[in-house]
Design a protein around this motif. Sequence first.
Motif, short mmCIF file in Angstrom:
data_model
loop_
_atom_site.label_atom_id
_atom_site.label_comp_id
_atom_site.label_asym_id
_atom_site.label_seq_id
_atom_site.Cartn_x
_atom_site.Cartn_y
_atom_site.Cartn_z
N MET A 143 9.61 32.74 20.28
CA MET A 143 10.83 32.31 19.59
C MET A 143 12.02 32.21 20.54
O MET A 143 12.84 31.31 20.41
CB MET A 143 11.13 33.30 18.45
CG MET A 143 12.34 32.95 17.62
SD MET A 143 12.30 31.30 16.91
CE MET A 143 11.15 31.51 15.54
N ASP A 144 12.13 33.12 21.50
CA ASP A 144 13.33 33.17 22.33
C ASP A 144 13.43 32.00 23.32
O ASP A 144 14.53 31.65 23.74
CB ASP A 144 13.39 34.50 23.09
CG ASP A 144 13.95 35.61 22.22
OD1 ASP A 144 14.63 35.29 21.21
OD2 ASP A 144 13.73 36.79 22.53
N GLN A 167 4.77 23.07 6.24
CA GLN A 167 5.54 22.81 5.03
C GLN A 167 6.09 21.38 5.05
O GLN A 167 6.14 20.73 6.10
CB GLN A 167 6.67 23.82 4.93
CG GLN A 167 6.20 25.25 4.66
CD GLN A 167 5.69 25.42 3.25
OE1 GLN A 167 6.43 25.25 2.30
NE2 GLN A 167 4.40 25.75 3.11
N THR A 193 9.64 24.86 9.10
CA THR A 193 10.22 26.18 8.89
C THR A 193 9.62 27.17 9.88
O THR A 193 8.49 27.00 10.33
CB THR A 193 9.96 26.68 7.45
OG1 THR A 193 10.40 28.04 7.35
CG2 THR A 193 8.48 26.64 7.10
N THR A 194 10.39 28.20 10.17
CA THR A 194 9.88 29.32 10.96
C THR A 194 9.19 30.33 10.05
O THR A 194 8.52 31.24 10.52
CB THR A 194 11.04 30.07 11.64
OG1 THR A 194 11.90 30.58 10.61
CG2 THR A 194 11.84 29.15 12.53
N HIS A 195 9.41 30.15 8.74
CA HIS A 195 9.05 31.20 7.78
C HIS A 195 7.55 31.47 7.73
O HIS A 195 7.14 32.58 7.40
CB HIS A 195 9.55 30.79 6.40
CG HIS A 195 9.90 31.94 5.53
ND1 HIS A 195 10.89 32.85 5.84
CD2 HIS A 195 9.41 32.35 4.35
CE1 HIS A 195 10.97 33.75 4.90
NE2 HIS A 195 10.08 33.48 3.98
N GLU A 196 6.75 30.45 8.02
CA GLU A 196 5.30 30.62 7.97
C GLU A 196 4.72 30.87 9.37
O GLU A 196 3.51 30.89 9.55
CB GLU A 196 4.63 29.38 7.35
CG GLU A 196 5.31 28.83 6.10
CD GLU A 196 5.33 29.82 4.94
OE1 GLU A 196 4.43 30.65 4.87
OE2 GLU A 196 6.28 29.76 4.14
N ARG A 220 11.55 26.55 15.79
CA ARG A 220 12.48 27.67 15.98
C ARG A 220 13.56 27.74 14.91
O ARG A 220 14.35 28.68 14.88
CB ARG A 220 13.12 27.58 17.38
CG ARG A 220 12.15 27.84 18.51
CD ARG A 220 12.86 28.06 19.83
NE ARG A 220 11.94 28.60 20.82
CZ ARG A 220 11.18 27.86 21.64
NH1 ARG A 220 11.26 26.54 21.57
NH2 ARG A 220 10.36 28.42 22.50
N ILE A 221 13.63 26.73 14.04
CA ILE A 221 14.63 26.77 12.97
C ILE A 221 14.09 25.94 11.81
O ILE A 221 13.36 24.97 12.04
CB ILE A 221 15.99 26.21 13.45
CG1 ILE A 221 17.14 26.64 12.53
CG2 ILE A 221 15.96 24.69 13.59
CD1 ILE A 221 17.62 28.04 12.76
N ALA A 222 14.45 26.34 10.60
CA ALA A 222 14.14 25.49 9.45
C ALA A 222 15.12 24.32 9.43
O ALA A 222 16.30 24.48 9.77
CB ALA A 222 14.25 26.30 8.16
N SER A 223 14.63 23.17 9.03
CA SER A 223 15.53 22.02 8.88
C SER A 223 15.02 21.16 7.75
O SER A 223 13.86 21.23 7.36
CB SER A 223 15.64 21.22 10.18
OG SER A 223 14.37 20.73 10.58
N GLY A 224 15.91 20.37 7.21
CA GLY A 224 15.56 19.57 6.04
C GLY A 224 16.82 19.30 5.26
O GLY A 224 17.16 18.16 4.95
N SER A 225 17.53 20.37 4.93
CA SER A 225 18.90 20.22 4.45
C SER A 225 19.68 19.75 5.67
O SER A 225 19.78 20.45 6.68
CB SER A 225 19.41 21.55 3.92
OG SER A 225 20.75 21.42 3.52
#
Lengths: 317, 281
Positions: free
Chosen positions: B56-57, B101, B105-108, B114-119
Amino acid sequence: MKKYTNTGSKDTRSGFGDGLTELGQTNENVVALCADLTGSLKMNEFKDNHPERFFQIGIAEANMIGIAAGMTIGGKIPFTGTFANFSTGRVYDQIRQSVAYSDKNVKICASHAGITLGEDGATHQILEDIGLMKMLPGMTVINTCDYNQTKAATLAIAAHHGPVYLRFGRPKVANFTPADQKFEIGKAVQLTEGTDVTIVATGHLVWEALQAAETLEAEGISAEVINIHTIKPLDEAAILNSVAKTGCIVTAEEHNFLGGLGESVARTLALNTPAPQEFVATQDTFGESGTPAQLMEKYGLNAASIVKATQKVIKRK
Amino acid sequence: MSDNKSLENLVTQVRRDILRMVHKVNSGHPGGSLGCAEFLVTLYNDTMKLKDGFDMDGKGEDVFFLSNGHISPVIYSVLARRGYFPVDELNTFRLLDSRLQGHPTTHEGLPGIRIASGSLGQGMSVAIGAALTKKLNGDNHLVYSLHGDGELQEGQNWEAIMYAAGNNVDNYIATIDYNKKQIDGATDDVLPLGSLSDKFEAFGWDVLEITDGNNIQAIKDGMAEAKARTGKGKPVCVLLHTEMGNGVDFMMNTHAWHGKAPNDEQLESALAQNPATLGDY
């Protein structure tokens, strides 16, 4: 009943500022971001000590939240600072997607929360922020009661990995928690022992709850006062254990009754041991201009209101 | 450096991946994905300096942020083909319990994201934050991002554009997918963007244009020039002129395929135009 002494009134935001100053010296990964309210947030000392780790974002809160999320990539621990209104409602989607859903280690530090912001009025006061933040999966929500606790919480959230909403305020209020008391996220602090009623309070209402407990004691009512500094995750065991003894509860917060501490407590009771509850909170309304004391009086957020709510809830047992 | 022929083969395979992914679940965004296939293939296989594996870093390597998250099919394919996760996992796009997804997303825990995007409108701020951290860490690698042109209608971008120039974030290259189309039609009809180069320059950015953003050599040259312009006090903006739906004749010159999947016949036609090069998942 245990008595508490005000060791000298201070604003909780100064607790945040002093905590941040200490973090600047002890944790090189801590960075601070501010949206043109450095003085109001008491971030000046951190800024002066560590100019390379202080980021003046300008009046652009959405950008501030996004930058903070990005700064975590590479190991920084960003603390954002602005008023509670501009820390939450204005940037809800940025917090939701870039911080909470993205699991970023951002500390959203919000001053001037609630109605005690005072004279600036309802555009700047927010009574919905606890609800907004506690609804976000993974978000820790903290509302501290005095200078010492705010400073301790500021230090504690740096050591906690994950997004945090830290809520504090503008006015000088009683400082009564021990300066050396360790802040444990999610662990309620029992302030008095009592048998007739449980009073759980958060933020500025904790001191009011203690004042109320003294009044109630004089009336022969024994109140157990619990400081719920962490609204999420909620210390359900502390609440249930106390209510098992007292049989009723008053919740007190500088927030709308919708979405606040009271609602979280009501859910806990409903799922476990339903008990009469009264809500000391604002009644689905905006605030207005006035002095903090006038507003707390008008909107029913002081010791007198807690006493009244207690008398009512005991009758409902 | 990768030779153009192998990158072109990879682009063709990525197109097939995109088409098959959205067809299978009858949803997703093929138009913009196809338009950016050459760019992202070149970025990940030629332009960026990347470590093996993913953390991630992202210290000690270039990092990329996709702000227009709806073109997830192309980034998923490019990441899988670059080895971030098994290519077979593309088969799970938009399915229940998938790491792929609808929007990234990073959530899964999907490697490479490295970041969720969509909005829309949030990625530039995030990229700037990552660039600031690289500076604090003494890491002289670069941060890249990609944004839709229609996405620039979101006001947060202009906060970020102002900040990056005002604070000399010069280890950062933001690329705009300049296809002049969005869901409801031409950007000029929905909300005119005016001159993007004038706007970025007025805010203090160094702007360059890649006029054929679907040509690998043009992308290589343009991004080399963009890299050469970093470290000189200004953030760098690349206006990447692309064709939405590129590589599939009936998806080009229209915004109709922004968020629509091909049916069986259309898929067959589209795949026939792009014969498999590296093997389908």
